[in-house]
Design an enzyme around this catalytic site. Structure first.
Site, PDB file in Angstrom:
ATOM      1  N   LEU A 137      20.017 -19.318  -8.630  1.00 25.52           N
ATOM      2  CA  LEU A 137      20.843 -19.558 -10.022  1.00 25.52           C
ATOM      3  C   LEU A 137      21.498 -20.966 -10.319  1.00 25.52           C
ATOM      4  O   LEU A 137      21.562 -21.522 -11.507  1.00 25.52           O
ATOM      5  CB  LEU A 137      21.970 -18.637  -9.792  1.00 25.52           C
ATOM      6  CG  LEU A 137      22.306 -17.564 -11.239  1.00 25.52           C
ATOM      7  CD1 LEU A 137      21.077 -17.413 -11.840  1.00 25.52           C
ATOM      8  CD2 LEU A 137      23.322 -16.792 -10.859  1.00 25.52           C
ATOM      9  N   CYS A 138      21.735 -21.762  -8.943  1.00 23.74           N
ATOM     10  CA  CYS A 138      22.385 -23.101  -9.131  1.00 23.74           C
ATOM     11  C   CYS A 138      21.313 -23.777  -9.716  1.00 23.74           C
ATOM     12  O   CYS A 138      21.717 -24.849 -10.430  1.00 23.74           O
ATOM     13  CB  CYS A 138      22.934 -23.389  -7.882  1.00 23.74           C
ATOM     14  SG  CYS A 138      21.809 -23.324  -6.414  1.00 23.74           S
ATOM     15  N   THR A 139      20.186 -23.918  -9.165  1.00 21.34           N
ATOM     16  CA  THR A 139      19.010 -24.723  -9.919  1.00 21.34           C
ATOM     17  C   THR A 139      19.116 -24.656 -11.411  1.00 21.34           C
ATOM     18  O   THR A 139      18.697 -25.699 -12.103  1.00 21.34           O
ATOM     19  CB  THR A 139      17.612 -24.455  -9.194  1.00 21.34           C
ATOM     20  OG1 THR A 139      17.717 -24.353  -7.663  1.00 21.34           O
ATOM     21  CG2 THR A 139      16.334 -25.451  -9.321  1.00 21.34           C
TER      22      THR A 139
END
Lengths: 377, 319
Positions: A137-139
């Site tokens: 998700l952070c990517t």
């Protein structure tokens, strides 16, 4: 339970342009019966889970052209559920339900023969699959690097931000167009190239590229193996064929070995149950089991429904069994096999599965009361 | 054909394959023209694959009348007596093939394959021959190699549950991806005549028995003036004798070509449908690679045996 689409026509040659929209099973059956006299094909336009176990038990061979790990896993567990072992832990030949499985993607494909109890089943070799692609998700949210990241950001994050509760429909061109333009904006922001409408569709719908020739090779290999099993005219493929036409041409046949501890094709997960344990308590135990675990289970013992989650009428009919001891429900025998269908987690996703359980009862099993069990329960 | 952009119809139909080989390759395919001779079960599988893939045009050559036997191996022959009366295999297959992709031009050429000259062959980018005599195959390959235009040459033959493909791309230059770089590679293919003339004792010891067995049967058919594929189990003793002569001339041991394999190929003159599909699939892919210029081509023989499911590539050349 698929219907024919235009993009199928570059390889699924039993279908014509005028068949678009019709059920695949029905059109395929009709076309083959038109050409080959004497063959009988019955189409079933439904999901594989909609058929009960007895339906599958009727067939001598099961041939698979499925498009997901989950679907294959399900049918595999069904075929393996028929398998019985004798007292020497050897598979009983007449309970072996052979399967022939094939799959392709672009220039690559495989064909394999599964003889439950003899060759590895689908679950025995599940380690062959690489981890499924899932972007962190952070990517997606902070540090995209590829065009696919931008597309998934628009699809999984931005859509909900802008459209609130409205669910995304991959078959709606307007929705797809929206995701495409948002992905483009994001790509521009981060200086990433390569976002096209075609790629957007591919990423969002998880489109598998496919061509006629690879499918011809693999489906023919499967047909060949099914013919061998049906007639015995030749030795079966032993047991896994891979084909790769991407760089030159490479084919290989590998003999994989069965996993003796396999949850699905092995003799069954051994579970010790107290003779006083109620069915409801047993269900709770299954959910917490270290090697299974399986939730929302429906259970069958030698063809008798112990408890059914669905349909509502069966649930109602079997609900009263929940309070009764499993030992009583299974006819008061010291040990036996039951089949359980329920939900398991596979590759971080919840999916249907069928598991074979060897139940062994302890406590008051021989009619002789345990010293500690005064008064019974 | 001759247009620059793919139409919307082509893009929709070919979506799943354009995602693999790209728009350029698809365009090149749609401009390619192929001659196919000898409508065997394997050849029709091959035709199905290239027609579905969107080849520019296919010309079919086979004046033989349709027989009952064809029905059991050739899925393009409809199960309808009325449609078959007095029509040639090529005509019947042409009608069925058109159904698979309306954007491909499929037609029939009447006459004998051996009568074709360079001018006629110049219309094509590739020639694919099903069962034909060795002399004819050799002649056609020879003509293809003499033309100033590059004409790719392929043969395919399936007997019993085995199959063989031969490829001649003359001097073939293509781009290969090596670690992020595009490297230009070149293959020099021998002609069919040159390939089969390579002395057997100069080939690697592990070359498949099928190669040698097919060559013996090929020579036998030529020596006896047989129509290709018209052999029987009774021919075994003559074939064994020929094998002896050939092995002696080539200085290899006769045991390299087992009796059992020769018997299989002599008796099994009818093709086996699943083998047709596998070999026709591989051939389809090789022709698509050669015409689109994408992908490492097969050099120069491919063998398949349904008994073990193995596919074997042999490079038979004197280089």
């Amino acid at each position: 339970m698929d219907r024919i689409e235009v993009s199928n026509l570059n390889r699924q040659f039993l279908f014509r342009l005028q068949d678009v929209g019709k059920p695949k099973a029905e059109v395929a059956a009709m076309r083959v019966m038109e050409r080959v006299s004497g063959v009988n094909i019955v189409p079933h336009f439904c999901r594989i889970e909609d058929k009960n176990i007895e339906f599958y038990g009727d067939f001598n061979i099961i041939a698979l052209g499925l498009d997901s790990i989950e679907a294959r896993s399900y049918i595999n567990s069904v075929a393996c559920s028929f398998l019985e072992y004798d007292s020497d832990d050897k598979p009983c030949e007449e309970t072996i339900k052979p399967m022939v499985d094939g799959g392709t993607e672009g220039f690559k494909g495989h064909a394999r023969v599964i003889l439950p109890g003899i060759t590895p089943c689908f679950e025995c070799t599940i380690w062959l699959f690489p981890p499924q692609v899932k972007f962190p998700l952070c990517t997606l949210a902070e540090t995209p690097r590829t065009a696919a990241h931008c597309i998934e950001y628009a699809h999984l994050i931005k859509w909900n931000e802008v459209h609130g509760g409205k669910s995304f429909d991959a078959d709606d061109p307007e929705h797809m167009q929206w995701v495409y333009s948002e992905a483009l904006k994001r790509a521009e922001l981060f200086g990433i190239s390569g976002v096209t409408y075609s790629l957007t569709q591919g990423v969002v719908k998880n489109i598998i590229p496919a061509i006629a020739s690879t499918n011809a090779i693999i489906s023919a290999a499967c047909a060949l193996e099914a013919l061998k099993i049906a007639t015995g005219f030749s030795k079966s493929l032993s047991n896994y064929l891979t084909y790769n036409g991407a760089e030159g041409l490479h084919t290989k046949v590998t003999e994989f070995w069965k996993d003796n501890d396999c949850l699905v094709c092995g003799p069954g997960v051994l579970i010790e149950v107290d003779s006083t344990t109620s069915l409801q308590k047993f269900i709770d135990l299954l959910r917490e089991h270290p090697t299974l675990p399986i939730s929302k289970p429906s259970m069958v013992h030698r063809g008798k429904n112990l408890y059914m989650q669905a349909p509502p009428i069966l649930e109602e009919m079997t609900r009263s069994n929940l309070q009764l001891p499993l030992f009583d429900l299974m006819g008061r025998i010291p040990k036996d096999v039951i089949h359980v269908t329920g939900t398991v987690t596979l590759n971080d996703r919840k999916t249907s599965a069928l598991r074979k359980l060897r139940i062994v009862f302890k406590g008051n099993v021989d009619g002789v009361a345990d010293m500690d069990m005064a008064g019974g329960a | 054909m001759g247009k620059e952009e793919l139409t919307a119809q082509e893009t929709a139909l070919y979506d799943r394959q354009i995602r693999i080989w790209g728009v350029d390759a698809q365009r090149r395919l749609s401009k390619s023209h192929i001659l196919v001779a000898g409508m065997t079960g394997t050849i029709v599988e091959f035709c199905k694959n290239i027609v579905l893939a969107g080849i520019g045009s296919v010309v079919l050559l086979d004046d033989r009348l349709v027989t009952r036997e064809a029905l059991s191996v050739n899925f393009l022959v409809p199960n309808d007596e009325e449609k078959l009366k007095g029509r040639s295999l090529a005509e019947v297959c042409c009608n069925s093939l058109k159904d698979f992709n309306s954007m491909v031009h499929v037609s029939v050429e009447k006459g004998d394959l051996s009568a074709l000259d360079g001018e006629i062959l110049d219309k094509f980018d590739a020639v694919v021959i099903g069962r034909a005599s060795f002399a004819t195959k050799k002649t056609i390959d020879g003509i293809c190699r003499k033309r100033s235009k590059k004409i790719a040459f392929f043969t395919v033959d399936c007997r019993d549950s085995c199959g063989e493909i031969f490829v001649d791309l003359q001097n073939y230059v293509y781009n290969q991806k090596k670690n992020d770089d595009n490297v230009e590679c070149q293959f020099h293919y021998p002609s069919l005549e040159e390939a089969v003339a390579v002395p057997w004792n100069r080939l690697p010891k592990n070359v498949t028995k099928l190669y040698f067995a097919m060559r013996v049967i090929e020579r036998f058919e030529a020596a006896e003036g047989r129509i290709p594929g018209e052999t029987t189990a009774a021919d075994i003793s003559s074939v064994q004798q020929l094998r002896g002569e050939l092995c002696k001339a080539n200085s290899i041991n006769e045991s390299r070509i087992p009796d059992e394999l020769l018997k299989r190929l002599l008796e099994g003159t009818r093709e086996h449908p699943p083998v047709c599909a596998i070999v026709g699939g591989i051939l389809g892919q090789e022709v698509i690679k050669a015409l689109s210029g994408k992908g490492n081509p097969l050099k120069n023989f491919f063998f398949f045996d349904a008994k073990d499911g193995k596919g074997i590539i042999e490079d038979i050349s004197s280089l």
